[in-house]
Design an enzyme around this catalytic site. Structure first.
Site, PDB file in Angstrom:
ATOM      1  N   SER A  78       0.939  -1.445   0.004  1.00 32.27           N
ATOM      2  CA  SER A  78      -0.091  -0.502  -0.138  1.00 32.27           C
ATOM      3  C   SER A  78       0.725   1.524   0.033  1.00 32.27           C
ATOM      4  O   SER A  78       1.616   1.395  -0.848  1.00 32.27           O
ATOM      5  CB  SER A  78      -0.636  -0.363   1.803  1.00 32.27           C
ATOM      6  OG  SER A  78      -2.073   0.525   1.199  1.00 32.27           O
ATOM      7  N   MET A  79       0.879   2.408   0.832  1.00 26.45           N
ATOM      8  CA  MET A  79       1.764   3.469   1.304  1.00 26.45           C
ATOM      9  C   MET A  79       3.278   2.601   0.576  1.00 26.45           C
ATOM     10  O   MET A  79       4.017   3.404   0.432  1.00 26.45           O
ATOM     11  CB  MET A  79       1.744   4.156   2.635  1.00 26.45           C
ATOM     12  CG  MET A  79       2.257   5.526   2.493  1.00 26.45           C
ATOM     13  SD  MET A  79       2.507   5.706   4.328  1.00 26.45           S
ATOM     14  CE  MET A  79       3.167   4.902   5.068  1.00 26.45           C
TER      15      MET A  79
END
Length: 236
Positions: A78-79
């Site tokens: 994700s991030m």
């Protein structure tokens, strides 16, 4: 024995500790290097980032001395995928090196903007509800006021730097192979996932797992079987 350093970057609101369980299942030829970002874990007192590139620059300072030790790979969820992407180009720019393999997990390719209402702007009650629906955030953090007061600002800031990320086409070009990991019920389209293939001249493979956005926790053993097999190829 020749080893590959596998640098791992956490998802929003999490710390390097999420990768601690991996040590039990990672092949012995892989040196697992969880990278702690500012504002969490042992760096909880450090100032939060103002952008993904700010996070990547900080990560570069942490790992640069290890980059000349031999082959290395990046994993980001994700991030963490955006951090790994920006960091790969930072390393190429500064050292003329690049990962042998990058694992982009649970994230659309960077050229696709975030969709819908930015979550970092939501009122606290609604923000907590969104985090609960997504999973990945321990219930006690959302239900306990002291823990919420401590961790919610970090989580909100992580969402902010992801949701305000602005893609800029790179001058340099990656040549490494890419693996794109995706939870089958996560709301990311096929074209958004395969958009990662535009970012390297190497092979890009999409691998799907049962589960949603946080399949990384639910399907850990299966995921690591793939990671091990991909990195084994580097050593052959």
């Amino acid at each position: 024995m020749k080893k590959v350093n596998l640098f791992c970057f956490p998802y929003a609101g999490s710390s390097a500790m999420i990768y601690s369980k991996w040590k039990k299942y990672i092949h012995e030829q892989i040196n697992l290097v969880p990278v702690e970002l500012a504002g969490r874990g042992g760096r909880i007192e450090d100032e939060p980032y103002t952008s993904i590139r700010n996070a990547a620059n900080d990560a570069y300072q942490q790992i640069q001395s290890q980059l000349n030790q031999g082959p290395f790979a990046f994993f980001g969820h994700s991030m963490g995928s955006l951090v790994a992407y920006e960091l790969a180009h930072k390393v190429l720019e500064k050292k003329g090196l690049q990962p042998e393999h990058i694992f982009f997990s649970g994230r659309r390719a960077p050229q696709y903007p975030n969709q819908g209402m930015p979550k970092h702007l939501l009122p606290e009650i609604v923000f907590k509800k969104e985090l609960s629906l997504m999973g990945g955030t321990p219930p006690e953090v959302l239900e306990n006021k002291e823990l919420s007061d401590l961790f919610l600002p970090l989580i909100r800031n992580d969402y902010k730097i992801v949701e305000t990320y602005e893609y800029k086409k790179k001058v340099t070009e990656l040549k490494c192979d890419i693996s794109v990991f995706h939870g089958k019920t996560d709301e990311i389209s096929y074209s958004e996932l395969m958009g990662w293939e535009e970012h390297s001249t190497g092979r890009c493979e999409l691998i799907e797992f049962e589960g949603g956005h946080f399949f990384i926790n639910e399907q850990m053993k299966e995921l690591l079987r793939v990671v091990n097999s991909k990195i084994d190829l580097i050593l052959k």
